[in-house]
Scaffold this active site. Structure first.
Site, PDB file in Angstrom:
ATOM      1  N   TYR A 122       9.152  -1.776  10.460  1.00 17.40           N
ATOM      2  CA  TYR A 122       9.270  -1.985   9.180  1.00 17.40           C
ATOM      3  C   TYR A 122       9.136  -3.529   8.935  1.00 17.40           C
ATOM      4  O   TYR A 122      10.602  -4.058   9.388  1.00 17.40           O
ATOM      5  CB  TYR A 122      10.732  -1.330   8.936  1.00 17.40           C
ATOM      6  N   LYS A 145       5.525   0.060   8.323  1.00 17.68           N
ATOM      7  CA  LYS A 145       5.662   0.026   6.997  1.00 17.68           C
ATOM      8  C   LYS A 145       5.554  -1.590   6.822  1.00 17.68           C
ATOM      9  O   LYS A 145       6.605  -2.076   7.127  1.00 17.68           O
ATOM     10  CB  LYS A 145       7.061   0.394   6.586  1.00 17.68           C
TER      11      LYS A 145
END
Length: 289
Positions: free
Chosen positions: A131, A160
């Site tokens: 992320y 992400k």
């Protein structure tokens, strides 16, 4: 990973996690076709959950979802040992993967990032979603680091990407086959057009059906139809960050009568002027009855 993965809120009631509300929200998302759910991330107010609450929410989400969609639990930390403990716990209770945020505040080097993520990857078997969110961590995972991690560890499979720099996304997708999910609702279509697979979405908490349709159209190459939905939802996408996430989405859910409840300090209620803007957007979309 492909599709729409709502970053779910953690509903509270009287200062405690509202597990009945959590189950209701999960059922709503699953019934509307999401590919998976992501509990205890930024949108889930993980910084203000106790370690016990963090683990309990993960366990309850796995129980409530009951295999219907993927559960990718937020287990990141700026302490490698803490992230490792959360990740091992999540694996033990049956998640389908973990989401690991870049360590924040202590700002490790790229070499430190390689060792941080590598330590965790070597200690669990479930897939890992990196992320990258420089706006919150003050640190970017550089494309060469992403490429290294993807090629070195077989269970690091996706990222992400919430860095709004599309040059970075292009460089990552050109250098390796990691699955890229947009970490910004409004950049979902541009990222899919570059080769991304979907989105970790905030707006999908209240408009999952529309988001699933948009991403399905985009992944099928039907960008004209996808753009229609994008521009319909775009005002709402922008308003979700008029104040710090998850203040706007929890406010919107309360307006819609969905389980959400209060925020935990230091987050507090939305300014009245911004509430009016949000209410107007929900009205314009026909979401408010």
């Amino acid at each position: 990973m492909q599709g729409v993965y709502p970053a779910i809120i953690t509903p509270f009631k009287d200062g405690k996690v509202d597990y009945d509300g959590l189950q209701s929200n999960l059922d709503f998302l699953i019934e509307n076709g999401v590919s998976g759910v992501i509990p205890v991330g930024t949108t889930g107010e993980s910084p203000t959950l106790t370690p016990l609450e963090h683990e309990q929410v993960i366990e309850k989400v796995v129980e409530f979802v009951d295999g219907r969609v993927e559960v990718i639990a937020g287990t990141g930390s700026n302490s490698t040992s803490e992230a490792l403990e959360f990740s091992q716990y999540a694996e033990d209770v049956g998640v389908d993967g973990v989401l690991l945020i870049t360590p924040y505040y202590n700002k490790p080097s790229q070499e430190g990032l390689k060792r941080h993520f590598g330590e965790i990857a070597n200690s669990i078997n479930v897939p890992i979603v990196l992320y990258n969110v420089p706006s919150r961590t003050a640190l970017n995972i550089e494309p060469y680091t992403i490429k290294y991690l993807f090629e070195e560890y077989s269970n690091i499979t996706a990222i992400k990407e919430a860095n709004p720099n599309l040059s970075q996304v292009s460089e990552v997708l050109d250098s390796c086959n990691i699955d890229v999910l947009s970490g910004n609702d409004e950049l979902t279509l541009p990222i899919i057009s570059l080769g991304g697979k979907g989105v970790v979405s905030v707006v999908a908490n209240i408009a999952p059906k529309e988001f699933v349709q948009m991403v399905d159209f985009a992944n099928a190459g039907k960008f004209d139809k996808a753009k229609e939905i994008h521009y319909k939802l775009f005002p709402l996408m922008k308003l979700m960050f008029i104040e710090t996430n998850p203040i706007p989405i929890k406010t919107a859910m309360n307006m819609l009568g969905m389980p959400s409840g209060e925020l935990r300090l230091p987050l507090c209620e939305m300014a009245e002027s911004n509430k009016s803007k949000l209410q107007n957007a929900l009205n314009n979309l026909g979401l408010l009855k």
